[in-house]
Design a protein around this motif. Structure first.
Motif, PDB file in Angstrom:
ATOM      1  N   TYR A   1       0.867  -0.998   0.010  1.00 29.50           N
ATOM      2  CA  TYR A   1      -0.015  -0.110   0.144  1.00 29.50           C
ATOM      3  C   TYR A   1       0.871   1.362  -0.118  1.00 29.50           C
TER       4      TYR A   1
ATOM      5  N   TYR B   1       0.804   5.331   1.331  1.00 31.63           N
ATOM      6  CA  TYR B   1       0.311   6.122   2.358  1.00 31.63           C
ATOM      7  C   TYR B   1       0.023   7.671   1.581  1.00 31.63           C
TER       8      TYR B   1
ATOM      9  N   ALA C   1       0.808  -1.123  12.920  1.00 29.57           N
ATOM     10  CA  ALA C   1      -0.124  -1.262  11.751  1.00 29.57           C
ATOM     11  C   ALA C   1       0.122  -1.501  10.361  1.00 29.57           C
ATOM     12  N   TRP C   2       1.407  -0.734   9.958  1.00 31.83           N
ATOM     13  CA  TRP C   2       1.812  -0.606   8.575  1.00 31.83           C
ATOM     14  C   TRP C   2       3.278  -0.795   8.290  1.00 31.83           C
TER      15      TRP C   2
ATOM     16  N   TYR D   1       4.034  -0.535   2.045  1.00 35.37           N
ATOM     17  CA  TYR D   1       3.819  -0.888   3.422  1.00 35.37           C
ATOM     18  C   TYR D   1       2.915  -2.087   3.359  1.00 35.37           C
ATOM     19  N   TYR D   2       2.890  -2.980   4.164  1.00 39.20           N
ATOM     20  CA  TYR D   2       1.734  -4.010   4.452  1.00 39.20           C
ATOM     21  C   TYR D   2       1.026  -3.288   5.381  1.00 39.20           C
ATOM     22  N   TYR D   3      -0.278  -4.144   5.378  1.00 35.62           N
ATOM     23  CA  TYR D   3      -1.151  -3.922   6.479  1.00 35.62           C
ATOM     24  C   TYR D   3      -1.340  -5.139   7.389  1.00 35.62           C
TER      25      TYR D   3
ATOM     26  N   ASP E   1      -3.994  -7.852   6.760  1.00 37.63           N
ATOM     27  CA  ASP E   1      -3.922  -8.787   5.615  1.00 37.63           C
ATOM     28  C   ASP E   1      -2.913  -9.992   6.130  1.00 37.63           C
TER      29      ASP E   1
ATOM     30  N   GLY F   1      -6.559  -3.647   3.927  1.00 32.84           N
ATOM     31  CA  GLY F   1      -6.058  -2.270   3.864  1.00 32.84           C
ATOM     32  C   GLY F   1      -6.744  -1.383   3.055  1.00 32.84           C
TER      33      GLY F   1
ATOM     34  N   TRP G   1      -4.680   5.194   2.907  1.00 30.56           N
ATOM     35  CA  TRP G   1      -4.245   3.919   2.603  1.00 30.56           C
ATOM     36  C   TRP G   1      -4.762   3.448   1.305  1.00 30.56           C
TER      37      TRP G   1
END
Length: 191
Positions: free
Chosen positions: A92, A94, A113-114, A153-155, A158, A166, A173
């Motif tokens: 993702y 931001y 979180a991210w 980024y990851y969430y 997920d 996300g 996001w």
């Protein structure tokens, strides 16, 4: 005892194969292929505690490059084609990040979180991603991947390849399309 010895020999053989793919000991420039990057990414992943996907588990790509040899690739999602990591986990953007700033706006509790998408190489590789790849340094000295100058980024929600929970969170996001643009048109929920 013989079983352990066989595993050790297999590990040494694999290490020899990987070191042979790295371009030789006199090479100072990574090879154009991703074989050398694979060894570096595998070593970086092992030291960071995450295991890289294997070619057998991740499959190959249309270009013939094993999926595990790349940092990023593309996958079909409910939101359209999107950029994912080598294991198929969604990445993702931001909207509070500034393009080409060299820093991430996601700090402190945001990182829990991210988490940043990391690379073991300063020259990341991708399959099917046409956006410009790069890296920025994280505060702890790791290399966070960027697409078109924006960190990815990851969430944390997920949990499996294909999850896109996300997407659209907080209206800041968003998934990344293969050209390196934000996908703002669909809500999360998976492939």
């Amino acid at each position: 005892m013989n079983k352990h010895f066989g595993i050790t020999l297999s590990a040494l053989a694999l290490a020899g194969v990987l070191s042979g793919c790295a371009g030789g000991s006199g090479s100072t420039t990574p090879p154009a292929s991703t074989a050398g990057t694979t060894a570096g990414s595998a070593a970086a992943s092992a030291s960071s505690g995450s295991a890289p996907a294997t070619s057998a588990a991740a499959g190959g790509s249309e270009s013939g490059t094993p999926a595990a040899a790349v940092d990023l690739k593309t996958a079909a999602t409910k939101a359209g084609p999107a950029v994912v990591d080598a294991k198929g986990m969604s990445v993702y953007f931001y909207t509070k990040d500034t393009k080409d700033s060299g820093t991430s706006a996601c700090t402190g509790s945001c990182i829990a979180a991210w988490p940043p998408v990391l690379s073991g190489s300063g020259t990341p590789s991708a399959d099917g991603v046409t956006g410009k790849l790069g890296t920025i340094n994280t505060p702890d000295g790791k290399k966070q991947l960027t697409v078109n100058g924006m960190p990815v980024y990851y969430y944390f929600k997920d949990k499996a390849p294909g999850d896109i929970t996300g997407q659209g969170v907080g209206s800041v996001w968003y998934l990344v399309n293969p050209a390196g643009d934000m996908i703002t048109s669909a809500a999360g929920g998976g492939y």
